[in-house]
Design an enzyme around this catalytic site. Structure first.
Site, PDB file in Angstrom:
ATOM      1  N   GLY A  58       3.463 -40.037 -12.586  1.00  0.00           N
ATOM      2  CA  GLY A  58       2.833 -41.272 -12.112  1.00  0.00           C
ATOM      3  C   GLY A  58       2.762 -41.236 -10.613  1.00  0.00           C
ATOM      4  O   GLY A  58       3.776 -41.004  -9.952  1.00  0.00           O
ATOM      5  N   TYR A  88       0.970 -31.436 -22.199  1.00  0.00           N
ATOM      6  CA  TYR A  88       0.459 -31.725 -20.865  1.00  0.00           C
ATOM      7  C   TYR A  88       1.444 -32.416 -19.934  1.00  0.00           C
ATOM      8  O   TYR A  88       1.544 -32.084 -18.754  1.00  0.00           O
ATOM      9  CB  TYR A  88      -0.783 -32.627 -20.982  1.00  0.00           C
ATOM     10  CG  TYR A  88      -1.260 -33.161 -19.649  1.00  0.00           C
ATOM     11  CD1 TYR A  88      -2.062 -32.381 -18.812  1.00  0.00           C
ATOM     12  CD2 TYR A  88      -0.894 -34.426 -19.208  1.00  0.00           C
ATOM     13  CE1 TYR A  88      -2.484 -32.855 -17.576  1.00  0.00           C
ATOM     14  CE2 TYR A  88      -1.314 -34.909 -17.966  1.00  0.00           C
ATOM     15  CZ  TYR A  88      -2.105 -34.121 -17.164  1.00  0.00           C
ATOM     16  OH  TYR A  88      -2.512 -34.577 -15.954  1.00  0.00           O
ATOM     17  N   CYS A 137       4.816 -43.019 -16.684  1.00  0.00           N
ATOM     18  CA  CYS A 137       5.928 -43.244 -15.773  1.00  0.00           C
ATOM     19  C   CYS A 137       6.982 -42.161 -15.868  1.00  0.00           C
ATOM     20  O   CYS A 137       7.093 -41.446 -16.864  1.00  0.00           O
ATOM     21  CB  CYS A 137       6.626 -44.562 -16.116  1.00  0.00           C
ATOM     22  SG  CYS A 137       5.515 -45.943 -16.175  1.00  0.00           S
ATOM     23  N   ASN A 149      10.087 -46.216 -19.059  1.00  0.00           N
ATOM     24  CA  ASN A 149       9.017 -45.269 -19.358  1.00  0.00           C
ATOM     25  C   ASN A 149       8.637 -45.457 -20.813  1.00  0.00           C
ATOM     26  O   ASN A 149       9.481 -45.360 -21.693  1.00  0.00           O
ATOM     27  CB  ASN A 149       9.490 -43.826 -19.101  1.00  0.00           C
ATOM     28  CG  ASN A 149       8.479 -42.776 -19.526  1.00  0.00           C
ATOM     29  OD1 ASN A 149       8.838 -41.671 -19.888  1.00  0.00           O
ATOM     30  ND2 ASN A 149       7.203 -43.099 -19.486  1.00  0.00           N
ATOM     31  N   GLY A 150       7.368 -45.732 -21.049  1.00  0.00           N
ATOM     32  CA  GLY A 150       6.910 -45.960 -22.412  1.00  0.00           C
ATOM     33  C   GLY A 150       5.991 -47.150 -22.458  1.00  0.00           C
ATOM     34  O   GLY A 150       5.532 -47.627 -21.418  1.00  0.00           O
TER      35      GLY A 150
HETATM   36  P1  AMP Z   1     -11.237 -35.139 -19.370  1.00  0.00           P
HETATM   37  O1  AMP Z   1     -12.192 -34.853 -18.283  1.00  0.00           O
HETATM   38  O2  AMP Z   1     -11.118 -36.625 -19.595  1.00  0.00           O
HETATM   39  O3  AMP Z   1     -11.549 -34.422 -20.650  1.00  0.00           O
HETATM   40  O4  AMP Z   1      -9.811 -34.703 -18.873  1.00  0.00           O
HETATM   41  C1  AMP Z   1      -9.182 -33.581 -19.328  1.00  0.00           C
HETATM   42  C2  AMP Z   1      -8.178 -33.128 -18.291  1.00  0.00           C
HETATM   43  O5  AMP Z   1      -7.247 -34.158 -18.016  1.00  0.00           O
HETATM   44  C3  AMP Z   1      -7.405 -31.943 -18.795  1.00  0.00           C
HETATM   45  O6  AMP Z   1      -7.550 -30.936 -17.825  1.00  0.00           O
HETATM   46  C4  AMP Z   1      -5.966 -32.388 -18.891  1.00  0.00           C
HETATM   47  O7  AMP Z   1      -5.139 -31.450 -18.222  1.00  0.00           O
HETATM   48  C5  AMP Z   1      -5.909 -33.708 -18.187  1.00  0.00           C
HETATM   49  N1  AMP Z   1      -5.219 -34.746 -18.991  1.00  0.00           N
HETATM   50  C6  AMP Z   1      -5.190 -34.889 -20.297  1.00  0.00           C
HETATM   51  N2  AMP Z   1      -4.499 -35.984 -20.666  1.00  0.00           N
HETATM   52  C7  AMP Z   1      -4.071 -36.551 -19.550  1.00  0.00           C
HETATM   53  C8  AMP Z   1      -3.280 -37.714 -19.251  1.00  0.00           C
HETATM   54  N3  AMP Z   1      -2.856 -38.521 -20.195  1.00  0.00           N
HETATM   55  N4  AMP Z   1      -3.007 -37.990 -17.981  1.00  0.00           N
HETATM   56  C9  AMP Z   1      -3.469 -37.208 -17.014  1.00  0.00           C
HETATM   57  N5  AMP Z   1      -4.221 -36.111 -17.226  1.00  0.00           N
HETATM   58  C10 AMP Z   1      -4.522 -35.770 -18.470  1.00  0.00           C
END
Ligand code: AMP
Length: 490
Positions: free
Chosen positions: A45, A261, A19, A120-121
């Site tokens: 979000g 990220y 969020c 948020n949290g």
């Molecule tokens: P994956 O395919 O599950 O390994 O997703 C990795 C990708 O998701 C990376 O390119 C990150 O930039 C992105 N990512 C990592 N953590 C999150 C998160 N909590 N929420 C949204 N995107 C994420």
């Protein structure tokens, strides 16, 4: 009725909590400023958003599923949110008909008047508290953990709202940055460890609160300072500001994944430019995991600053070997696995002219499930790359987050299931390396991670959770199986 899992929605989906929050008090354009601020926080979000305003007599609310630009598409909608005070929320929620009841800010009429809350949290003992409240007769309107705080305030026996608020928060464990409204004031607060961010700014005489500084920039507000961990700031309608610190002093543990990220790179967090931290992670990565190659290629957008750092440090040219479509949101923030798979392809395409025949160093910020990485490595090979070396600008994500970043259950995390060699094989890379935890800490300006008292919450990488995880423990006791973190739990 089964109320063992009060946070499972009717479709059985767990509520995710990613969020962004925003609030402004003291401006005749409060709702419009809030909509603009939320737009700048959209990356936190993308599934739902809402604004609640106060015009001196009444609260007004508008919430909807979708992006800020859709839900607050025109002036007529903002005209329905009059007043000098407003707060708003963007969230990643479940989809479906029931979704709307969880969209924030939540609002309730309490004994001393209306109260709205944007959170948020994630509260790690919310189920536990909810069960106790339901046993005493509380009736919940949503399946959001945030509503627990409202019920705790409502049932507190202290006389003033502020005392009730503090009393409620003392029972809550986990992560919370909150922006609340009462008829007299706006209250902004951060949990005692400051896990999630919250900043304060000024736009003329008006006071603004936001999850990230980028939202202050976009609305034209001046950054004043961060809300301190454990601090409660009250701002009255006349602009008077009071700060309270009722929780005592704790060593802060702001989330390090915000730097990796979650935050926008043009935000400043903990006094550090998020962009610069990411670039420095790339420098650390180039030192720790060098490789002979022809081109450094970021996975856009999240890998770009780290790839710039890697290229600068290694001397290998930087190039946009993958082009991203800007008409698709974040891959990860999608409701189902199916949608996520389709999205990787819609979102990224190889720039064949650049990649063909080259040894590529691919840089991304993190590997979570491994789906994105695997597809992108394949995309590079299909485009004629001679070699593909994957470098990750964070340590292996080994553990689920219980504090407001949506990570899947531990058994879906690639790094929790496989060692480095197996992961390399899974994503079909020629080599794979992650930055070390100390490399990450150096990039955020520390000498190294202080193991006795870590300077950040880094539980997703280390399993070292800074609060109790009561709901997780309760669930383990019920089911006899636990999605057990690998490290220690406070
Ligand atoms: P994956 O395919 O599950 O390994 O997703 C990795 C990708 O998701 C990376 O390119 C990150 O930039 C992105 N990512 C990592 N953590 C999150 C998160 N909590 N929420 C949204 N995107 C994420």
């Amino acid at each position: 009725m089964n109320i063992t899992h009060p946070f499972l929605d009717s479709d059985g989906d767990k509520l995710r909590e990613e969020c962004g929050i925003f609030g402004v008090i003291g401006s005749p354009e409060a709702a419009a400023i809030t909509a603009l601020g939320l737009h700048a926080l959209q990356h936190r979000g993308q599934e739902a958003c809402g604004i609640v305003s106060w015009d001196g007599h009444e609260f007004f609310a508008r919430r909807g599923l979708g992006h800020v630009a859709q839900v607050f598409a025109d002036q007529t909608i903002l005209n329905e949110l009059p007043g000098h005070m407003a707060s708003g929320h963007v969230r990643y929620s479940t989809t479906g008909g029931q979704g709307l009841r969880n969209v924030q800010p939540l609002h309730a009429d309490l004994a001393r008047g209306g109260f709205s809350i944007a959170h948020n949290g994630n509260i790690s003992n919310a189920m536990h508290l909810k069960q106790e409240l339901v046993d005493k007769g509380a009736i919940f309107q949503s399946s959001s953990d945030t509503e627990v705080i409202i019920h705790l305030i409502a049932t507190s026996r202290y006389p003033t709202l502020l005392d009730r608020f503090v009393d409620a928060l003392r029972m809550v464990e986990g992560a919370y940055s909150l922006i609340c409204q009462t008829p007299k004031r706006m209250i902004a607060c951060r949990d005692p460890l400051g896990i999630r961010p919250l900043v304060m700014g000024k736009i003329g005489d008006a006071t603004v609160f936001a999850s990230e500084t980028v939202a202050l920039d976009v609305v034209g507000a001046q950054f004043v300072r961060e809300i301190e961990p454990g601090e409660i700031v009250e701002v009255r309608q006349d602009g008077r500001l009071t700060s309270h610190r009722p929780f005592g002093k704790h060593p802060p543990r702001p989330c390090i994944f915000e730097h990796v990220y979650f935050s926008r790179p043009d935000s400043v967090s903990g006094g550090q430019s998020v962009y610069e931290v990411r670039r420095k992670i790339g420098i650390e990565l180039a030192r720790e995991a060098p490789v002979e190659a022809d081109l450094v290629v970021p996975v856009p957008d999240s890998g770009v600053p780290a790839a710039i750092g890697y290229a600068q440090e290694s001397g290998i040219p930087f190039g946009l070997g993958i082009i991203r479509s800007h008409y698709v949101g974040r891959t990860f923030i999608q409701p189902s696995d199916g949608a996520r798979h389709a999205d990787v392809k819609r979102k990224h395409n190889a720039n064949r002219a650049l990649v063909e025949g080259k040894r590529i160093v691919l840089i991304d910020d993190s590997i979570v499930r491994g789906t994105t990485s695997m597809k992108i490595v394949q995309m590079m090979r299909d485009a004629g790359a001679a070699e593909v070396h994957f470098r990750v600008a964070s340590p292996p994500t080994n553990n689920s987050c219980f504090y407001g970043v949506d990570t899947p259950e531990r058994n879906k995390l690639l790094a929790a299931r496989m060692d480095l060699a197996e992961m390399t094989k899974f994503i079909v890379a020629d080599s794979l390396s992650f930055v070390s935890i100390d490399g990450l800490y150096r990039a955020v300006g520390e000498k190294s991670r202080n193991a006795a008292c870590p300077q950040h919450c880094d539980a997703c990488f280390t399993g070292d959770y800074p609060t109790k995880l009561t709901d997780l423990a309760d669930r383990a006791a019920e089911t006899d199986q636990l999605n057990l973190p690998v490290g220690k739990v406070a």
